[in-house]
Design a protein around this motif. Structure first.
Motif, PDB file in Angstrom:
ATOM      1  N   THR A 272      -2.283   2.779  -5.297  1.00 13.99           N
ATOM      2  CA  THR A 272      -3.657   2.769  -5.281  1.00 13.99           C
ATOM      3  C   THR A 272      -4.235   3.764  -6.106  1.00 13.99           C
ATOM      4  N   LYS A 273      -3.942   5.070  -6.189  1.00 13.98           N
ATOM      5  CA  LYS A 273      -4.503   6.099  -6.789  1.00 13.98           C
ATOM      6  C   LYS A 273      -4.248   6.214  -8.184  1.00 13.98           C
TER       7      LYS A 273
ATOM      8  N   SER B 188       1.631   5.870  -3.386  1.00 15.76           N
ATOM      9  CA  SER B 188       0.294   5.183  -3.300  1.00 15.76           C
ATOM     10  C   SER B 188      -0.101   4.929  -4.590  1.00 15.76           C
TER      11      SER B 188
ATOM     12  N   GLU C  97       4.876  16.370   1.372  1.00 15.34           N
ATOM     13  CA  GLU C  97       3.807  16.118  -0.014  1.00 15.34           C
ATOM     14  C   GLU C  97       3.565  17.360  -0.558  1.00 15.34           C
TER      15      GLU C  97
ATOM     16  N   PHE D 174      -1.382  13.848   4.208  1.00 11.27           N
ATOM     17  CA  PHE D 174      -2.374  12.908   4.131  1.00 11.27           C
ATOM     18  C   PHE D 174      -2.492  12.278   5.719  1.00 11.27           C
TER      19      PHE D 174
ATOM     20  N   VAL E 242       2.078  11.527  -4.605  1.00 15.27           N
ATOM     21  CA  VAL E 242       0.815  10.865  -5.008  1.00 15.27           C
ATOM     22  C   VAL E 242       0.013  11.921  -5.858  1.00 15.27           C
ATOM     23  N   PHE E 243       0.013  13.040  -5.407  1.00 13.21           N
ATOM     24  CA  PHE E 243      -0.844  14.025  -6.037  1.00 13.21           C
ATOM     25  C   PHE E 243      -0.435  14.459  -7.400  1.00 13.21           C
TER      26      PHE E 243
ATOM     27  N   ASP F  23       6.135  12.583  -0.909  1.00 14.77           N
ATOM     28  CA  ASP F  23       5.033  11.700  -1.361  1.00 14.77           C
ATOM     29  C   ASP F  23       4.505  12.570  -2.690  1.00 14.77           C
TER      30      ASP F  23
ATOM     31  N   MET G 257      -4.944  -2.216  -4.096  1.00 14.35           N
ATOM     32  CA  MET G 257      -3.952  -1.437  -3.221  1.00 14.35           C
ATOM     33  C   MET G 257      -2.510  -1.644  -3.562  1.00 14.35           C
TER      34      MET G 257
ATOM     35  N   THR H 187       0.951  -1.308  -0.020  1.00 13.57           N
ATOM     36  CA  THR H 187      -0.127  -0.004   0.069  1.00 13.57           C
ATOM     37  C   THR H 187       0.800   1.059   0.011  1.00 13.57           C
ATOM     38  N   GLY H 188       0.397   2.628  -0.255  1.00 13.41           N
ATOM     39  CA  GLY H 188       0.987   3.706  -0.286  1.00 13.41           C
ATOM     40  C   GLY H 188       1.625   3.756   1.389  1.00 13.41           C
ATOM     41  N   MET H 189       0.770   3.651   2.306  1.00 15.38           N
ATOM     42  CA  MET H 189       1.189   3.654   3.563  1.00 15.38           C
ATOM     43  C   MET H 189       2.165   2.905   3.880  1.00 15.38           C
TER      44      MET H 189
HETATM   45  C1  LIG Z   1      -3.687   7.615  -0.436  1.00 13.88           C
HETATM   46  C2  LIG Z   1      -2.525   8.003  -0.278  1.00 13.88           C
HETATM   47  C3  LIG Z   1      -1.372   7.731   0.754  1.00 13.88           C
HETATM   48  C4  LIG Z   1      -1.685   6.118   1.156  1.00 13.88           C
HETATM   49  O1  LIG Z   1      -1.833   5.149   0.296  1.00 13.88           O
HETATM   50  P1  LIG Z   1      -2.672   3.904   0.412  1.00 13.88           P
HETATM   51  O2  LIG Z   1      -2.312   3.139  -0.853  1.00 13.88           O
HETATM   52  O3  LIG Z   1      -3.950   4.254   0.678  1.00 13.88           O
HETATM   53  O4  LIG Z   1      -1.892   3.193   1.586  1.00 13.88           O
HETATM   54  C5  LIG Z   1      -0.552   8.299   1.055  1.00 13.88           C
HETATM   55  N1  LIG Z   1      -0.124   9.725   0.425  1.00 13.88           N
HETATM   56  C6  LIG Z   1      -1.251  10.237  -0.011  1.00 13.88           C
HETATM   57  C7  LIG Z   1      -0.887  11.593  -0.540  1.00 13.88           C
HETATM   58  C8  LIG Z   1      -2.289   9.714  -0.655  1.00 13.88           C
HETATM   59  O5  LIG Z   1      -3.251  10.291  -1.353  1.00 13.88           O
END
Ligand SMILES: *Cc1c(COP(=O)(O)O)cnc(C)c1O
Length: 399
Positions: free
Chosen positions: A213-214, A211, A160, A117, A191-192, A189, A223, A91-93
């Motif tokens: 997942t996104k 993550s 982030e 996050f 992700v965005f 991080d 995930m 997972t991202g976490m």
């Molecule tokens: C969703 C998210 C995470 C965590 O990712 P998971 O796959 O849900 O564990 C971490 N950082 C950001 C910025 C996220 O949007």
């Protein structure tokens, strides 16, 4: 042309996204194969001995340590990011936690941006201090606060950008310079921004986490997470931590993710274009106290966002002047957009951070981050832009 770090700089993002890391078996399959196996066998006892004894063996021995499908995903993402090495996790976490826990010990100090996050906030602010690690939070957009915090020797910086959900943009180059002077490694991080829009390593970051997942899966199925950085660091610090604590990505999820990467650029570009259109269309609506989007001229850090990112991303954040009641009326009036705390999906999703993703924080803590009772986070998907605009405008009017 492959350079010293093994990075092929000749092939463009879209080509790497489709072909990078493909490792065909003897069956010559077109698509990446899914190796659903936990273990691997050896022809002889000597071969097994060699696989365990050798420091340089690339042979697979157990899927907690590595798996051919997971390896294809790691290699493809590594090329897209332009990193020396990549490891995928569940997972991202798991990626965030492993990237910090593998290198920190009691007595170390971490400096992080406040706008994180929710679960990242928990790890840095609550979990790490339990193990004798000091955490200091700063307002990410305020370089003076970074300067003050990083005047003390520090082991790691975590941030982030753009942040969730207020889309604050952090000056990556400036913070990395300050961090390196303090002796810290910088973990971003991303992700965005996704690997398409922003390359933290190019601004001096040491480690990038996702993550998956996104946007990497991008279709709301699996995930996943990933950590990228220098080969030496990954192999000496991250890999032993992952091997022995076990947050491995499943081969099925890796297969989904490697196929997700093939369309990442097409999907993210399309969602960014729609997000910018929606942000522009909604800005100035009397029901909205604010519309936030990194590429809107009204964003306080629009210049920085344009310098660091190729596009503004897939998230738009709205503040309803009528507070929580108006935000709830808006969410309940949506017919196309779903109410969900997920993001980066092909389906557009909206959520109310104060009562969902950020409900763990007190009202004052939320206020420090700019999250008010009228805040709604909108993750823009792949539906037709005009259909989305019609649904959202109608729901804003009903708010
Ligand atoms: C969703 C998210 C995470 C965590 O990712 P998971 O796959 O849900 O564990 C971490 N950082 C950001 C910025 C996220 O949007």
């Amino acid at each position: 042309m492959v350079d010293d770090s093994g990075i092929d700089r000749e092939l463009a993002f879209r080509t790497q996204a489709v072909r990078g890391g493909l490792d065909r078996s003897e069956h010559c399959e077109t698509a990446e194969a899914m190796y659903l196996t936990s273990g691997f066998v050896y022809a002889t006892a000597e071969e097994a001995e060699e696989a365990f004894a050798s420091k340089t063996s690339t042979r697979f021995v157990y899927s907690r340590f590595g798996n051919p499908t997971v390896r294809m995903f790691e290699e493809r993402l590594r090329r897209l990011e332009g990193a020396e090495a990549c490891r995928a996790v569940a997972t991202g976490m798991a990626a965030v936690y492993a990237s910090l826990a593998c290198q920190l010990r009691a007595g170390d100090r971490v400096v992080a941006s406040r706008a994180l996050f929710g679960s990242c906030q928990y790890i840095v602010g609550e979990l790490l201090p339990r193990f004798g690690i000091e955490s200091v939070f700063v307002d990410g957009a305020d370089l003076d606060q970074w300067r003050t915090a990083l005047a003390t020797p520090t082991r790691a910086v975590f941030l982030e950008s753009p942040s969730n959900p207020m889309l604050e943009v952090i000056d990556l180059k400036a913070v990395c310079e300050l961090a390196h002077r303090a002796g810290a490694r910088v973990v971003v991080d991303n992700v965005f921004a996704t690997p398409l829009l922003q390359k933290p390593l190019a601004f001096g970051a040491d480690i990038v986490v996702y993550s998956a997942t996104k946007h990497i899966d991008g279709q709301g199925r699996c995930m996943g997470g990933a950590v990228l950085g220098r080969r030496e660091w990954i192999e000496s610090e991250l890999v032993p931590f992952l091997r022995h604590t076990g947050p491995a990505m499943s081969p099925f999820n890796a297969w989904t993710m490697v196929k997700g990467l093939e369309t990442l650029a097409l999907r993210v570009e399309a969602s960014c274009a729609t997000a910018l259109r929606l942000a522009r269309a909604l800005e100035g609506d009397p029901k909205l106290a604010a519309v936030r989007y990194p590429f809107l001229a009204s964003h306080p850090q629009v210049e920085l966002a344009r310098k660091q990112m190729k596009a503004g991303g897939t998230i738009v954040t709205l503040d309803f002047a009528g507070g929580k009641a108006a935000a709830f009326r808006f969410l309940n009036a949506l017919t196309l957009v779903d109410i969900s705390n997920n993001l980066g999906d092909s389906k557009s999703l909206a959520c109310h951070p104060a009562t969902t993703t950020h409900q763990r924080l007190t009202a004052e803590e939320r206020a420090k981050l700019g999250i008010v009772d009228g805040t709604v986070r909108l993750s823009v998907g792949l539906e037709d832009a005009a259909d989305l605009e019609a649904d959202i405008r109608r729901a804003v009017a009903a708010s």
